[in-house]
Motif scaffolding. Structure first.
Motif, PDB file in Angstrom:
ATOM      1  N   PHE A 214       0.775  -1.144   0.066  1.00 47.35           N
ATOM      2  CA  PHE A 214      -0.075   0.048   0.068  1.00 47.35           C
ATOM      3  C   PHE A 214       0.939   1.382  -0.058  1.00 47.35           C
ATOM      4  N   SER A 215       2.077   1.013  -0.110  1.00 50.96           N
ATOM      5  CA  SER A 215       2.881   2.249   0.071  1.00 50.96           C
ATOM      6  C   SER A 215       2.995   2.873  -1.502  1.00 50.96           C
ATOM      7  N   LYS A 216       2.948   4.194  -1.833  1.00 58.67           N
ATOM      8  CA  LYS A 216       3.060   4.884  -3.100  1.00 58.67           C
ATOM      9  C   LYS A 216       3.546   6.305  -2.946  1.00 58.67           C
ATOM     10  N   PRO A 217       4.146   6.669  -3.671  1.00 65.48           N
ATOM     11  CA  PRO A 217       4.492   8.197  -3.890  1.00 65.48           C
ATOM     12  C   PRO A 217       3.108   9.015  -4.363  1.00 65.48           C
TER      13      PRO A 217
ATOM     14  N   ASP B  77       4.990  13.034  -0.918  1.00 66.66           N
ATOM     15  CA  ASP B  77       5.303  12.274   0.208  1.00 66.66           C
ATOM     16  C   ASP B  77       5.228  10.761  -0.259  1.00 66.66           C
ATOM     17  N   VAL B  78       5.377   9.822   0.525  1.00 68.76           N
ATOM     18  CA  VAL B  78       5.110   8.384   0.426  1.00 68.76           C
ATOM     19  C   VAL B  78       4.318   7.548   1.544  1.00 68.76           C
ATOM     20  N   SER B  79       3.298   7.224   1.010  1.00 69.60           N
ATOM     21  CA  SER B  79       2.418   6.688   2.235  1.00 69.60           C
ATOM     22  C   SER B  79       3.292   5.575   3.037  1.00 69.60           C
ATOM     23  N   ASN B  80       3.183   5.490   4.433  1.00 67.62           N
ATOM     24  CA  ASN B  80       3.724   4.505   5.397  1.00 67.62           C
ATOM     25  C   ASN B  80       5.150   4.749   5.312  1.00 67.62           C
ATOM     26  N   HIS B  81       5.630   5.921   4.668  1.00 64.99           N
ATOM     27  CA  HIS B  81       6.999   6.531   4.812  1.00 64.99           C
ATOM     28  C   HIS B  81       7.298   7.749   5.259  1.00 64.99           C
TER      29      HIS B  81
ATOM     30  N   PHE C 200       1.846  13.224  -4.647  1.00 67.18           N
ATOM     31  CA  PHE C 200       2.074  14.836  -4.604  1.00 67.18           C
ATOM     32  C   PHE C 200       0.803  15.301  -3.971  1.00 67.18           C
ATOM     33  N   ARG C 201       1.299  16.355  -3.015  1.00 66.74           N
ATOM     34  CA  ARG C 201       0.182  16.952  -2.303  1.00 66.74           C
ATOM     35  C   ARG C 201       0.267  18.552  -2.165  1.00 66.74           C
ATOM     36  N   ASP C 202      -0.773  19.019  -2.246  1.00 59.77           N
ATOM     37  CA  ASP C 202      -0.749  20.579  -2.067  1.00 59.77           C
ATOM     38  C   ASP C 202      -0.461  21.108  -0.484  1.00 59.77           C
ATOM     39  N   LYS C 203      -0.759  22.357  -0.306  1.00 59.14           N
ATOM     40  CA  LYS C 203      -0.434  22.818   0.904  1.00 59.14           C
ATOM     41  C   LYS C 203      -1.471  22.427   2.123  1.00 59.14           C
ATOM     42  N   ASN C 204      -2.344  21.838   1.384  1.00 64.12           N
ATOM     43  CA  ASN C 204      -3.504  21.222   2.562  1.00 64.12           C
ATOM     44  C   ASN C 204      -3.711  19.801   2.512  1.00 64.12           C
ATOM     45  N   GLY C 205      -2.732  19.185   1.866  1.00 67.38           N
ATOM     46  CA  GLY C 205      -2.506  17.767   1.963  1.00 67.38           C
ATOM     47  C   GLY C 205      -3.432  16.814   0.688  1.00 67.38           C
ATOM     48  N   LYS C 206      -4.128  17.863   0.010  1.00 70.88           N
ATOM     49  CA  LYS C 206      -4.956  16.979  -0.982  1.00 70.88           C
ATOM     50  C   LYS C 206      -3.976  16.582  -2.367  1.00 70.88           C
ATOM     51  N   THR C 207      -4.166  15.487  -2.728  1.00 74.78           N
ATOM     52  CA  THR C 207      -3.480  14.824  -3.715  1.00 74.78           C
ATOM     53  C   THR C 207      -3.573  15.472  -5.041  1.00 74.78           C
ATOM     54  N   ILE C 208      -2.726  15.648  -5.663  1.00 74.96           N
ATOM     55  CA  ILE C 208      -2.862  16.412  -6.876  1.00 74.96           C
ATOM     56  C   ILE C 208      -1.849  15.873  -8.114  1.00 74.96           C
ATOM     57  N   GLU C 209      -1.972  16.063  -9.199  1.00 75.30           N
ATOM     58  CA  GLU C 209      -1.181  15.383 -10.438  1.00 75.30           C
ATOM     59  C   GLU C 209      -0.769  16.562 -11.281  1.00 75.30           C
ATOM     60  N   SER C 210      -0.787  17.770 -11.206  1.00 76.44           N
ATOM     61  CA  SER C 210      -0.293  18.963 -11.672  1.00 76.44           C
ATOM     62  C   SER C 210      -0.213  20.136 -11.016  1.00 76.44           C
ATOM     63  N   VAL C 211       0.483  21.159 -11.405  1.00 80.84           N
ATOM     64  CA  VAL C 211       0.484  22.319 -10.666  1.00 80.84           C
ATOM     65  C   VAL C 211       0.770  23.495 -11.998  1.00 80.84           C
TER      66      VAL C 211
ATOM     67  N   ALA D 140      14.246  13.207   2.130  1.00 79.51           N
ATOM     68  CA  ALA D 140      13.355  13.124   3.534  1.00 79.51           C
ATOM     69  C   ALA D 140      11.895  13.332   2.767  1.00 79.51           C
ATOM     70  N   VAL D 141      10.941  12.605   3.418  1.00 86.10           N
ATOM     71  CA  VAL D 141       9.716  12.813   3.006  1.00 86.10           C
ATOM     72  C   VAL D 141       8.847  13.001   4.104  1.00 86.10           C
ATOM     73  N   PRO D 142       7.769  14.062   4.163  1.00 83.13           N
ATOM     74  CA  PRO D 142       7.415  14.735   2.838  1.00 83.13           C
ATOM     75  C   PRO D 142       8.389  15.750   2.637  1.00 83.13           C
ATOM     76  N   SER D 143       8.514  16.185   1.307  1.00 83.77           N
ATOM     77  CA  SER D 143       9.478  16.823   0.847  1.00 83.77           C
ATOM     78  C   SER D 143       9.231  18.490   1.379  1.00 83.77           C
TER      79      SER D 143
END
Length: 233
Positions: free
Chosen positions: A28-31, A56-60, A33-44, A82-85
């Motif tokens: 279940f670990s996976k990389p 960030d990497v879940s479980n890490h 990308f999140r915004d400043k509110n913790g929402k998962t995003i795929e682009s900026v 180091a994550v989260p970056s």
């Protein structure tokens, strides 16, 4: 006195639990990308401080991983991270591009077992977009019993699939649609309407608004007009 058989069974159970836990954690670990509110995003979009992001990497979280990242197919970075970056705002004319990010366990300061990978896109404005319509009659006239074919496009983007499009428009000068999601995503989109009914006779305007991963309006098309009429006898 504890029997030898009991010890063996207990040891097997403990090993099974540990193996199961490790498998589950890795599975279940996976990389992400999140915004400043913790929402998962795929682009900026570069240059927008409201679109600062981190990896960030879940479980890490709060540990170090090994990162291998390419930009437009070329190696961008490989090493410990180091994550989260820390939150970062993309810089225009420097960071825009398509990123492939692969993360691994850190094993004594070296690349260990593979954890997962993800794509990420940094877009650079301005974007251009347009809307057009085809009808069976001239001057965008639609007779009852006919349909219309709309086409819309967004240009100067790396990955058009991260942008969603929404309808806006009027009927006889009154707003009749506002922010209705078109369901489609991509840079060249087409939609054929249902057959128009007599109850839909009127004068219409339509335009499309494109929004990014942050639901921000990044481009609005021209407005097109259509006239739905009764078919001449």
């Amino acid at each position: 006195m504890i029997s030898k058989k009991y010890l063996i069974v207990s040891l097997v159970l403990i090993i099974g639990v540990l193996i199961g836990f490790n498998y589950s954690s890795a599975h279940f670990s996976k990389p992400t990308f999140r915004d400043k509110n913790g929402k998962t995003i795929e682009s900026v979009i570069c240059g927008d401080k409201e679109q600062a992001y981190s990896l960030d990497v879940s479980n890490h979280s709060n540990t170090k991983i090994w990162l291998l990242q390419t930009k437009n197919g070329k190696l961008q970075y490989e090493g410990e991270l180091a994550v989260p970056s820390p939150l970062y705002t993309a810089v225009c004319n420097q960071d825009e591009g398509e990123y492939s990010t692969s993360v691994y366990h850190l094993d004594n300061g070296k690349k260990g077992a593979f954890i997962g990978s993800i794509k990420f896109y940094i877009e650079k404005p301005p974007f251009t977009c347009s809307l057009s319509v085809e009808t069976n009659q001239s001057n965008n006239v639609i007779y009852v019993g006919e349909n219309a074919r709309f086409s819309w496009t967004i240009n100067n983007v790396i990955n058009p699939n991260v942008f969603k499009s929404y309808w806006y428009g009027t009927k006889n000068g009154v707003n009749d649609v506002s922010g209705a999601w078109t369901i489609f995503s991509g840079n060249v989109l087409k939609w054929t309407t249902d057959i128009y009914k007599e109850s839909q006779v009127g004068e219409y305007t339509r335009k499309i608004q494109f929004r990014d991963s942050f639901n921000k309006n990044v481009c609005e098309t021209n407005s097109v007009s259509v006239s739905v009429r009764l078919k001449p006898s």
